[in-house]
Design a protein around this motif. Structure first.
Motif, PDB file in Angstrom:
ATOM      1  N   CYS A 118      29.229  45.171  88.826  1.00 29.76           N
ATOM      2  CA  CYS A 118      28.192  44.217  89.228  1.00 29.76           C
ATOM      3  C   CYS A 118      26.882  44.930  89.547  1.00 29.76           C
ATOM      4  N   LEU A 119      26.985  45.981  90.325  1.00 28.40           N
ATOM      5  CA  LEU A 119      25.787  46.660  90.789  1.00 28.40           C
ATOM      6  C   LEU A 119      25.063  47.374  89.658  1.00 28.40           C
ATOM      7  N   SER A 120      25.820  47.891  88.687  1.00 29.34           N
ATOM      8  CA  SER A 120      25.179  48.582  87.565  1.00 29.34           C
ATOM      9  C   SER A 120      24.301  47.620  86.771  1.00 29.34           C
ATOM     10  N   LEU A 121      24.607  46.333  86.847  1.00 28.64           N
ATOM     11  CA  LEU A 121      23.833  45.341  86.107  1.00 28.64           C
ATOM     12  C   LEU A 121      22.621  44.849  86.883  1.00 28.64           C
ATOM     13  N   VAL A 122      22.791  44.546  88.180  1.00 31.14           N
ATOM     14  CA  VAL A 122      21.718  43.868  88.915  1.00 31.14           C
ATOM     15  C   VAL A 122      20.788  44.809  89.661  1.00 31.14           C
ATOM     16  N   ARG A 123      21.220  46.058  89.918  1.00 29.94           N
ATOM     17  CA  ARG A 123      20.450  46.910  90.818  1.00 29.94           C
ATOM     18  C   ARG A 123      19.087  47.280  90.254  1.00 29.94           C
ATOM     19  N   GLY A 124      18.944  47.342  88.943  1.00 36.20           N
ATOM     20  CA  GLY A 124      17.663  47.716  88.368  1.00 36.20           C
ATOM     21  C   GLY A 124      16.706  46.546  88.230  1.00 36.20           C
ATOM     22  N   ASP A 125      17.196  45.405  87.722  1.00 37.59           N
ATOM     23  CA  ASP A 125      16.329  44.259  87.471  1.00 37.59           C
ATOM     24  C   ASP A 125      16.095  43.417  88.721  1.00 37.59           C
ATOM     25  N   TRP A 126      17.164  43.185  89.487  1.00 36.53           N
ATOM     26  CA  TRP A 126      17.066  42.375  90.696  1.00 36.53           C
ATOM     27  C   TRP A 126      17.682  43.148  91.856  1.00 36.53           C
ATOM     28  N   PRO A 127      17.018  44.211  92.333  1.00 36.85           N
ATOM     29  CA  PRO A 127      17.632  45.054  93.358  1.00 36.85           C
ATOM     30  C   PRO A 127      17.930  44.303  94.649  1.00 36.85           C
TER      31      PRO A 127
END
Length: 626
Positions: free
Chosen positions: A365-374
Motif C-alpha cells: 500500500c505504502l509503495s503506491l501512495v507515499r509518493g503521489d499522496w503522502p
C-alpha cells in the motif's frame, strides 16, 4: 557488558535513556545544567500513551480538546483528540528525573560508548546541528479568552505563490491567559511569524488582539528533514528534532520525539553487542513507524496547496474519510480504514503468525501512495507492536490460511488491493457533496473524487498485476458496492447490505485463494459487516466515538446507519429519535453478535475460527457494556 550514551536530555533523550535503563543496559544521559528558556508545549495523546507505557505519570496534566481551523468560518472540532499543555521545563525535569529513577547515570559530559543516541536537536554538547528548514516560536499572553480548547490554525498558502510552504498558528489555554505559538517552513523571522499567528487567531476570536504579552518570546530552528537513512547513520541514532521528526503541517515534534526515543532504545536493546545491527534495526523501525512524514516533508513545498485544500475542503465535514484524514495528517495518529481507538486483543501466537502478513500488505500500500499522496500514507500506519487495529487484511488472512496450504505468492498484494479499495469506498460513503458554483476548482467535490478514484484505480491495477484471475470478481464487487450504495442514497434503506459486502469480500477472496470454503467465509464476513454497522449505531447513540469517527447526525444524514430500517422510520433524523431507539439498537447488535458467533462456529479451521471470533468480540464489545 555493552553500554550506551544518550547525548541530549530533552524529551527524546530522556525517553531513550529510561527505556534502555528499564531494559537492563547501563546508560549515561549527557545533558547540560544551564538554564534553558521556558515555554509551553503541546503533548498529544499518542505521546502521553508512550510516556505512560514507560512509567511516567501523565494523568495530572489536564487535557484540552482540539479544534482545527482554516479560516474564520471553516473549522472542525476533533472528538477524542486532545493536547495537554505543559511547561517545557516541567516536562524536561519530569522525564529526566524518571530516567534517573530507572537507573540512568545523568552527567554533563559525554563518555565513549559502543551505542550512541543523538538527541540534541539543533546542536547540543558538540553534536552537529540539525539542518534547519524553518522556524518555530511561542509566547505567553495574559487576558480572558473564551473556551478551554487548543486551536490549530493551518494558514492558507499565498494565492500568488505556487511554492508556498506550510505555516501553522496555535493557541493553548494557560492559567490567566493563553500561549500562542507558530511554525513555518522556509525563511521567515520569528517576530513576523508571531505577528502573523496573532492576526490569524484573532480572526477566530477578536479578543486575541487584546491579550498582553506575559513574557519574552521563545523561538528556535525547525527541522523537517527526516529520513530513515540519515537518522540511523554511523555517528549514532538520531531521535526527535535531531532526526528532523517534525510534522511539517503543524510544527508538532514532541510525538515524534518520544516515539523515536523509544524506538532507538528498542533497537539498541535488540542488538546489545552489535551497534551496526542496532542501526539497521532502528532504520527499519523508523521506516515502518514514520512512513508518510518524510515524504510529506519532502513534497510540502510543491504539494502544500493541494494538501491544504484537501484538508480545508473536509474541515466542516464529519464524513468518515475526511475525519480519518484529519487525524492522519494534522494530528500525530496513524489510522486504518475501519479502526477504532482500542486495539484488538489477540493471543501472542496469533499475533506472531499474523503480523508479518500485515507488514507485507502495508509495504505494498505504502509503495503506491507515499509518493503521489503522502498524506494518505499515514492512514496505513500504526505501531504494530503495540496497537493492532481492525482492518480487512485480518479477515483475508484468516480465510487464506484456512485451506491449509502455504499462502500463495502475491496474496499480500491482493489483500493490499482490497484495503486500498475499502478506503476508496469509504470516501464515497454518504450522499455526494452538493456541487458549488465557485471560481476555480470546487474542492469540496473534487477532494472525494481525487482521493477515492485514485485509491480504487490503484487497487484495480494491483489486482490485474498480482491476480488477474480475480479481476472479474474484484470488478463485480466494486460494481455491487456502487449499486448498493446508490440504492441506499436513493431509498434511505440498505446500509447493512453495503457493510455486509465490504466485510464479506476479503474473507471470500481469501478463502478462494487458500482453497477453503468460500461460501462459509462469505456468510461469516457478511454477518460481521452487519454487526459492525449496528455497533456504530450503538456507539453514536451513546455519544461515544465510533469506529468511523462519525456522530449520530452524520451517520443518519449520510445513510450510514441501520436505524431507519430497524425502527421502520424512513428519513429518520437525530432530532426525531423515538424513545426506544437505543434499547432497540443494543438488542439488534446483540442479535447480530449471536448470529456472527454461530457463523464463526461453523468454520472448520481452528485458527481462522479463533482469529475471527476475537475480531467479532472486539466489534461487539460496546453492546455488552451497560
Amino acid at each position: 557488558m555493552s553500554h550506551a550514551v544518550v547525548v541530549g536530555a530533552g524529551p527524546a533523550g530522556a525517553v531513550a535513556a529510561a527505556v534502555l535503563a528499564r531494559g537492563g543496559m547501563p546508560v549515561v544521559l549527557a545533558g547540560r545544567d544551564d538554564d534553558e528558556p521556558r515555554y509551553d508545549v503541546l503533548l498529544s495523546g499518542p505521546a502521553r500513551e508512550i510516556l505512560r507505557s514507560i512509567g511516567v505519570a501523565v494523568d495530572g496534566w489536564p487535557v484540552h480538546p482540539v479544534t482545527i481551523a482554516f479560516d474564520a468560518t471553516v473549522s472542525h472540532a476533533v472528538p477524542e483528540a486532545g493536547y495537554a499543555v505543559v511547561d517545557s521545563s516541567v516536562l524536561r525535569d519530569t522525564l529526566r528525573d524518571h530516567a534517573v529513577r530507572c537507573g540512568t547515570d545523568y552527567r554533563t559530559t559525554v563518555p565513549d560508548a559502543p551505542h550512541v543516541v543523538l538527541a540534541g536537536g539543533a546542536g547540543h554538547l558538540g553534536e552537529p546541528p540539525a539542518e534547519s528548514t524553518g522556524v518555530s516560536c511561542a509566547r505567553r499572553f495574559t487576558g480572558p479568552l473564551a473556551g478551554d480548547g487548543v486551536v490549530l490554525r493551518l494558514l492558507a498558502p499565498p494565492a500568488d505563490d505556487p511554492r508556498g510552504r506550510p505555516r501553522c498558528a496555535w493557541l493553548a489555554p494557560v492559567p490567566g491567559g493563553c500561549t500562542i505559538g507558530a511554525s513555518a517552513l522556509g525563511a521567515v523571522s520569528a517576530d513576523a511569524l508571531m505577528d502573523e499567528a496573532v492576526a490569524a487567531l484573532a480572526e477566530l476570536d477578536p479578543r486575541v488582539r487584546d491579550c498582553v504579552p506575559a513574557g519574552p518570546p521563545v523561538s528556535g530552528p525547525l527541522s523537517c528533514g527526516f529520513g530513515p537513512g540519515s537518522a540511523a547513520g554511523p555517528g549514532g541514532l538520531r531521535v526527535g528534532d535531531a532526526a528532523g521528526l517534525v510534522n511539517p503541517f503543524t510544527g508538532e515534534g514532541l510525538s515524534g520525539a518520544v516515539q523515536s526515543g523509544r524506538l532507538a532504545a528498542r533497537a539498541v536493546l535488540a542488538a546489545r553487542d552489535d551497534p551496526a545491527a542496532a542501526r539497521r534495526e532502528y532504520r527499519q523501525l523508523l521506516e515502518s513507524s514514520f512512513v508518510g512524514y518524510f515524504e510529506t516533508a519532502r513534497h510540502a513545498a510543491r504539494r502544500y496547496h493541494l494538501a491544504w485544500r484537501v484538508l480545508a475542503a473536509g474541515a466542516g465535514s464529519e464524513h468518515p474519510f475526511h475525519a480519518k484524514g484529519r487525524r492522519a495528517v494534522v494530528l500525530p495518529e496513524g489510522v486504518s480504514a475501519l479502526a477504532g481507538t482500542e486495539p484488538l486483543d489477540l493471543p501472542p501466537a496469533t499475533r506472531v503468525r499474523l503480523l508479518p502478513f500485515l507488514a507485507a500488505c502495508d509495504e505494498v500500500c505504502l509503495s503506491l501512495v507515499r509518493g503521489d499522496w503522502p498524506f494518505l500514507a499515514r492512514m496505513f500506519t500504526a505501531d504494530r507492536e503495540d496497537k493492532l487495529l481492525l482492518r480487512p487484511a485480518i479477515g483475508f488472512f484468516a480465510a487464506l490460511v484456512a485451506g491449509g496450504d502455504v499462502p500463495a505468492r502475491g496474496a499480500a498484494t491482493v489483500a493490499a488491493a482490497i484495503e486500498l479499495a475499502t478506503l476508496g469506498a469509504l470516501a464515497f460513503l454518504g450522499p455526494a457533496v452538493t456541487p458549488r458554483e465557485v471560481r476555480g476548482v470546487d474542492w469540496d467535490s473534487a477532494t472525494t473524487v481525487l482521493a477515492g478514484d485514485y485509491l480504487l484505480g490503484q487497487a484495480s491495477r494491483l489486482i490485474a498485476e498480482a491476480a488477474p484471475g480475480l479481476s472479474w470478481s474484484f470488478s463485480d464487487w466494486l460494481g455491487e458496492l456502487t449499486s448498493l450504495r446508490a440504492a441506499v442514497v436513493t431509498t434511505g434503506a440498505g446500509a447493512e447490505a453495503v457493510f455486509a459486502s465490504l466485510f464479506e469480500f476479503p474473507l471470500r477472496i481469501g478463502a478462494a485463494l487458500g482453497g477453503a470454503d468460500a461460501e462459509a467465509f462469505r456468510a461469516c464476513g457478511a454477518t460481521l459487516g452487519r454487526l459492525f454497522l449496528r455497533l456504530e449505531d450503538v456507539l453514536a447513540l451513546r455519544g461515544d466515538r465510533t469506529r468511523l469517527d462519525a456522530t449520530l447526525p452524520d451517520l443518519l444524514d449520510g445513510r450510514i446507519s441501520a436505524l431507519p430500517e430497524l425502527l421502520a422510520v424512513p428519513g429518520l433524523t437525530a432530532g426525531a429519535l423515538p424513545p426506544h431507539a437505543r434499547p432497540a439498537a443494543v438488542a439488534a447488535a446483540r442479535d447480530a453478535s449471536a448470529e456472527f458467533e454461530r457463523e464463526c462456529d461453523r468454520l472448520p479451521d481452528p485458527f481462522a475460527r479463533s482469529l475471527l471470533s476475537a475480531v467479532g468480540a472486539w466489534v461487539a464489545a460496546p453492546a455488552k457494556c451497560p
